[in-house]
Each structure stands twice: as C-alpha cells, then as structure tokens.
Motif scaffolding. Structure first.
Motif, PDB file in Angstrom:
ATOM      1  N   GLY A   1      16.823 -21.700  12.452  1.00 22.30           N
ATOM      2  CA  GLY A   1      17.220 -22.198  11.136  1.00 22.30           C
ATOM      3  C   GLY A   1      18.732 -22.265  11.019  1.00 22.30           C
ATOM      4  N   THR A   2      19.242 -22.212   9.799  1.00 21.63           N
ATOM      5  CA  THR A   2      20.692 -22.274   9.584  1.00 21.63           C
ATOM      6  C   THR A   2      21.096 -21.409   8.401  1.00 21.63           C
ATOM      7  OG1 THR A   2      22.581 -23.785   9.257  1.00 21.63           O
ATOM      8  CG2 THR A   2      20.498 -24.358   8.174  1.00 21.63           C
ATOM      9  N   THR A   3      20.424 -20.244   8.242  1.00 23.12           N
ATOM     10  CA  THR A   3      20.740 -19.341   7.134  1.00 23.12           C
ATOM     11  C   THR A   3      22.008 -18.540   7.448  1.00 23.12           C
ATOM     12  OG1 THR A   3      19.255 -17.672   8.093  1.00 23.12           O
ATOM     13  CG2 THR A   3      18.339 -19.129   6.404  1.00 23.12           C
ATOM     14  N   GLY A   4      22.582 -17.936   6.414  1.00 24.59           N
ATOM     15  CA  GLY A   4      23.806 -17.154   6.591  1.00 24.59           C
ATOM     16  C   GLY A   4      25.017 -18.041   6.802  1.00 24.59           C
ATOM     17  N   ASN A   5      25.971 -17.549   7.561  1.00 22.52           N
ATOM     18  CA  ASN A   5      27.201 -18.299   7.839  1.00 22.52           C
ATOM     19  C   ASN A   5      26.943 -19.257   8.996  1.00 22.52           C
ATOM     20  OD1 ASN A   5      29.803 -19.195   7.936  1.00 22.52           O
ATOM     21  ND2 ASN A   5      30.645 -17.346   8.857  1.00 22.52           N
ATOM     22  N   SER A   6      26.362 -20.392   8.681  1.00 17.82           N
ATOM     23  CA  SER A   6      25.941 -21.348   9.708  1.00 17.82           C
ATOM     24  C   SER A   6      26.179 -22.760   9.205  1.00 17.82           C
ATOM     25  CB  SER A   6      24.455 -21.141  10.028  1.00 17.82           C
ATOM     26  OG  SER A   6      23.968 -22.175  10.863  1.00 17.82           O
ATOM     27  N   THR A   7      26.500 -23.657  10.142  1.00 18.04           N
ATOM     28  CA  THR A   7      26.777 -25.045   9.752  1.00 18.04           C
ATOM     29  C   THR A   7      25.756 -26.019  10.316  1.00 18.04           C
ATOM     30  OG1 THR A   7      28.255 -25.264  11.660  1.00 18.04           O
ATOM     31  CG2 THR A   7      29.254 -24.654   9.552  1.00 18.04           C
ATOM     32  N   GLY A   8      24.651 -25.509  10.831  1.00 17.33           N
ATOM     33  CA  GLY A   8      23.628 -26.382  11.388  1.00 17.33           C
ATOM     34  C   GLY A   8      22.565 -25.556  12.082  1.00 17.33           C
ATOM     35  N   ASN A   9      21.399 -26.145  12.312  1.00 18.78           N
ATOM     36  CA  ASN A   9      20.306 -25.419  12.960  1.00 18.78           C
ATOM     37  C   ASN A   9      20.677 -24.979  14.374  1.00 18.78           C
ATOM     38  OD1 ASN A   9      18.176 -25.522  10.938  1.00 18.78           O
ATOM     39  ND2 ASN A   9      18.186 -27.741  11.264  1.00 18.78           N
ATOM     40  N   HIS A  10      20.641 -23.692  14.610  1.00 21.18           N
ATOM     41  CA  HIS A  10      20.893 -23.160  15.948  1.00 21.18           C
ATOM     42  C   HIS A  10      20.486 -21.687  16.011  1.00 21.18           C
ATOM     43  CE1 HIS A  10      24.538 -21.634  13.921  1.00 21.18           C
ATOM     44  NE2 HIS A  10      24.635 -20.760  14.898  1.00 21.18           N
ATOM     45  N   LEU A  11      20.338 -21.186  17.217  1.00 22.03           N
ATOM     46  CA  LEU A  11      20.065 -19.762  17.437  1.00 22.03           C
ATOM     47  C   LEU A  11      21.343 -19.085  17.911  1.00 22.03           C
ATOM     48  CD1 LEU A  11      18.290 -17.225  17.856  1.00 22.03           C
ATOM     49  CD2 LEU A  11      17.812 -18.079  20.160  1.00 22.03           C
ATOM     50  N   HIS A  12      21.802 -18.102  17.139  1.00 15.47           N
ATOM     51  CA  HIS A  12      22.924 -17.267  17.560  1.00 15.47           C
ATOM     52  C   HIS A  12      22.312 -16.080  18.297  1.00 15.47           C
ATOM     53  CE1 HIS A  12      26.753 -15.023  17.257  1.00 15.47           C
ATOM     54  NE2 HIS A  12      25.967 -13.971  17.044  1.00 15.47           N
ATOM     55  N   LEU A  13      22.569 -15.993  19.606  1.00  9.98           N
ATOM     56  CA  LEU A  13      21.937 -14.981  20.449  1.00  9.98           C
ATOM     57  C   LEU A  13      22.985 -14.003  20.985  1.00  9.98           C
ATOM     58  CD1 LEU A  13      19.331 -14.012  21.869  1.00  9.98           C
ATOM     59  CD2 LEU A  13      19.884 -15.601  23.745  1.00  9.98           C
ATOM     60  N   GLU A  14      22.721 -12.709  20.792  1.00 11.70           N
ATOM     61  CA  GLU A  14      23.640 -11.671  21.283  1.00 11.70           C
ATOM     62  C   GLU A  14      22.920 -10.753  22.272  1.00 11.70           C
ATOM     63  OE1 GLU A  14      25.471  -9.416  18.201  1.00 11.70           O
ATOM     64  OE2 GLU A  14      26.281 -11.184  17.141  1.00 11.70           O
ATOM     65  N   MET A  15      23.658 -10.361  23.277  1.00  5.92           N
ATOM     66  CA  MET A  15      23.221  -9.309  24.186  1.00  5.92           C
ATOM     67  C   MET A  15      24.157  -8.126  23.980  1.00  5.92           C
ATOM     68  SD  MET A  15      21.376  -7.999  26.607  1.00  5.92           S
ATOM     69  CE  MET A  15      20.447  -9.320  27.406  1.00  5.92           C
ATOM     70  N   ARG A  16      23.558  -6.923  23.781  1.00  9.39           N
ATOM     71  CA  ARG A  16      24.371  -5.728  23.584  1.00  9.39           C
ATOM     72  C   ARG A  16      24.020  -4.706  24.665  1.00  9.39           C
ATOM     73  NH1 ARG A  16      24.895  -4.739  17.027  1.00  9.39           N
ATOM     74  NH2 ARG A  16      25.371  -6.923  16.482  1.00  9.39           N
ATOM     75  N   VAL A  17      25.032  -4.303  25.392  1.00  8.81           N
ATOM     76  CA  VAL A  17      24.874  -3.291  26.448  1.00  8.81           C
ATOM     77  C   VAL A  17      25.584  -2.033  25.989  1.00  8.81           C
ATOM     78  CG1 VAL A  17      25.291  -2.726  28.864  1.00  8.81           C
ATOM     79  CG2 VAL A  17      24.778  -5.087  28.210  1.00  8.81           C
ATOM     80  N   ASN A  18      24.815  -0.966  25.832  1.00  3.02           N
ATOM     81  CA  ASN A  18      25.343   0.286  25.287  1.00  3.02           C
ATOM     82  C   ASN A  18      26.026   0.044  23.934  1.00  3.02           C
ATOM     83  OD1 ASN A  18      24.500   1.771  27.590  1.00  3.02           O
ATOM     84  ND2 ASN A  18      26.361   1.150  28.694  1.00  3.02           N
ATOM     85  N   GLY A  19      25.472  -0.909  23.179  1.00  2.00           N
ATOM     86  CA  GLY A  19      25.989  -1.203  21.846  1.00  2.00           C
ATOM     87  C   GLY A  19      27.148  -2.175  21.834  1.00  2.00           C
TER      88      GLY A  19
END
Length: 406
Positions: free
Chosen positions: A377-395
């Motif tokens: 979707g594009t909820t929050g601070n977004s300017t178009g449909n996309h997936l914001h994906l994060e990888m966290r290693v030890n936080g």
C-alpha cells in the motif's frame, strides 16, 4: 542447541501469551512479574498508539475540512468572477444608455428650439396676415371703390381684384404650411420623448439588475471571508495538532522501543536454554514487483523500497514471531518479525512497511516462511504504492539485498 521448528514457534507463542504456560514448556518457570511487565509495556504502547491514531484522524479530518473550505472558496471566487464580469457589463450598458438618454434629450431640446422658431415664424406671418387683412378691409370700406373707379378698362379692374384674391390665398397657403410644419415638429418631439422614456425604462431595469448583482457580490464576498477564516483556523489547528502529534509520536516510539527491548530480552533470556534458530534462508517477500525505487542508504534511507501495485501480497521472509503489527506515522501499517539467532551468533529481524491496511497477523503470532502477512500500500509517509523492507541484524538496520534474490 537447535530445536525442532514446531517447538520453537510454539515456545514463542506461549512465552508471549502467559508466563504460566511457558513454565509448562521450559524447565524453569517464568516469573509472573516478567509476564506482567510485558503486558504493562504492551498496554502502554497500545495506549500511545491509540492516541496517535486519534490525533492522526483529527489531522486527516482537519485537512479534509481545510481542503473542502479551499474548494468552496475557489467555487465562490469563480462565481464572484462571473458576477463581477456581469456587473462590469451592466455598468457599461448603463453608461451607454445614459449617453443615449443625454443625446436624446439634446435632440428633444433642439426639436423644441425648432418648434419655438416655427411658432415665432407663424406668429410673425399671422401678424403680417392680419395687417394685410386690415388693409384690405379698409379698401373695402371705401378705398377700394376709389381704386376700382380709377380702372380705365375691364382688364385693369379684373387684375386688381385677382391680385387681392391672390394675396389672400397665398397668406392662407403659407399659414397652412407653417401649421403643418409646426404639427410635424411636435410629432417628432413626441417621438423623441417616447424614445427617451423607453431608454429611461431600460436604464431602470439595468439599475435594478445591477443592484441585485451587487447584493449577490456582497454575499459572495462575505462567504469567501468565512472560508478564509475557516482555512486560517484549519491551518492554525493543523500546526497545533502536528506539535501534539510529534509529542505523542515521541512517547509512542519510546514505549514501542521499551516493549521491543523487553520482548527481545525475554526471548534471548529463554534462548539460553532453548535456542531460537535462524536458518538465514530468507525469501523475497514479493512474488513480483516493478522495480527498486530506493536503495538502502540512499539519503539516509533505512530500508529498500520495492515499487509494486497496491494490493500485492507480502509474505514473511522466514519463520519467526511477530513483534509489531500496527500503524506508525512514518511506516504506516507495518509488521516486524523476529527470526531468532543464526549460527553466526547474530539475531535477525525484518520489517515490512506501508501496507494498505491493518496487517493480517498480530503481535505474538508465530509465522512460517512464505506466510501471507499483508498487502502493498502507501500508508504513512509514502508517495506511492511500494514495500519498504528492512533487515535488522542485532537490532541494526542493514541492506536486505544480500539476503534475498531480487
């Protein structure tokens, strides 16, 4: 020590539900205070999240009201522009009619002058005629007999009589012509006065219409001022709400971090007896996407953005437990999954942001690799449909691309 896949998922689910249930699985019982602490932090986090959602709704409603006021103002200004053009047209027509009335009055005045001159001519002719008639009367009273007696022949006698008759006839003819010209001038004047009266009637109609347009213009002006006041109030409220939003967001973030930290500490604490293992066998959470619209680190960006149509399925990248499934002012609707510790000694977690609606999973729920957790979707601070994906290693946020195929 590595445990069976079914066991660790069940372990985490039990850990996040009740401390008593955990005690049935683990060799050592979980203190009730730990479970109470987790519940307390979760309630605090949810309370701030609720406040944040409420103020976000207020901001959205206020923005909608401001947008409505601006749209209404624009419509009113368009109407005012039309009214102003009509007023200008009416004013020009009134000026033109006034000029025509002035010109018509000048024609009437000139015609009256012609009538007066004609009347003077008639009066003079009539005066001359009366003098001649008087003179001829005097001739008839005696003078004419002497003149007739002086005639030496019949021709002279008849000529003298014809001359008197010609003079009389000519005077009558001239007077008749003058009278006809006088009447014609009066008729022309009456026509001019009728024309003037019609112009004055038209001017009165235009004046009434102009007054109505002026009244409508004043109403529009007042309405525009009301919309301006509404817009100003909305802008002031937006600033106030934004400041309040920042305060609540800071408190919500702090509560969320406290909850995450405590949850991670509990998971790690019980991981010393039964290790939650991460295989590092991650998959791309999207079966398809258009392109990568932003890479990790670009301009301080903390994740990788995959542009995809709204509604595209989002899958869990690996087995894990859901530690967050809520709304964030920047992430929008998002999910965070803890995947445990890998053989390299590092713990791994992934975050999926800007979902189109409430996630399909909830906090404490165990998920399997490939399980559907939400939609692009594009909820929050977004300017178009996309997936914001994060990888966290030890936080710590790192690029996700080395861990998946793309």
């Amino acid at each position: 020590m590595r445990i069976h896949h079914w066991n660790w998922k069940r372990l985490i689910s039990i850990l996040l539900s009740t401390a008593a249930a955990v005690s049935l699985v683990l060799s050592a019982a979980v203190p009730a205070s730990a479970d109470d602490k987790l519940d307390e932090l979760l309630k605090q986090k949810q309370e701030y999240q609720k406040q944040l959602e409420e103020i976000n709704q207020q901001i959205a409603d206020n923005e909608s009201n401001r947008a409505d006021a601006e749209e209404q103002k624009q419509l009113l200004e368009q109407q005012q522009s039309v009214i102003t053009s009509q007023i200008d047209l009416i004013t020009a027509q009134k000026n033109d009619v006034n000029q025509q009335i002035t010109a018509k009055q000048q024609e009437i005045d000139q015609k009256q002058a012609d009538i007066d001159a004609k009347q003077a001519d008639i009066d003079q002719r009539w005066s001359d005629f009366k003098l001649r008639m008087k003179a001829m009367q005097q001739l008839n009273d005696g003078g004419s007999i002497a003149l007739l007696s002086a005639a030496t022949n019949l021709y002279e006698l008849l000529s003298f009589q014809q001359t008197l008759e010609d003079i009389y006839s000519k005077d009558e003819e001239v007077l008749a012509e003058l009278d006809a010209e006088y009447n014609d001038l009066n008729n022309q004047k009456q026509d001019l006065e009728n024309d003037k009266a019609e112009l004055e009637s038209n001017l009165a109609t235009l004046s009434d219409l102009g007054d109505q347009l002026d009244s409508k213009n004043q109403e529009l002006k007042a309405s525009i001022q009301e919309q301006d006041a509404t817009i100003s109030e909305s802008e002031a409220l937006a600033q106030s709400l934004t400041e309040e939003q920042k305060k609540i967001q800071a408190a919500a973030t702090e509560a969320e971090n406290a909850y995450d930290s405590y949850l991670q500490s509990q998971i790690k604490q019980y991981g010393t007896s039964v290790q939650i293992h991460c295989s590092l066998d991650f998959i791309n959470p999207l079966n398809s996407y258009k392109y990568i619209s932003c890479y990790f680190g670009d301009g301080g960006h903390g994740g990788t953005d995959f542009a995809a149509p709204g509604g595209t399925d989002i899958h869990a990248m690996a087995d894990g437990v859901v530690t967050n499934a809520t709304y964030h002012y920047s992430y929008g609707y998002y999910v965070m999954i803890y995947h445990g510790t890998a053989d390299d000694g590092n713990s791994y977690a992934t975050l999926y942001a800007h979902m189109n609606s409430q996630p399909l999973v909830s906090v404490g729920q165990t998920v399997s690799k490939g399980e559907l957790i939400g939609h692009v979707g594009t909820t929050g601070n977004s300017t178009g449909n996309h997936l914001h994906l994060e990888m966290r290693v030890n936080g710590v946020r790192v690029s996700v691309l080395p861990y998946i195929s793309y």
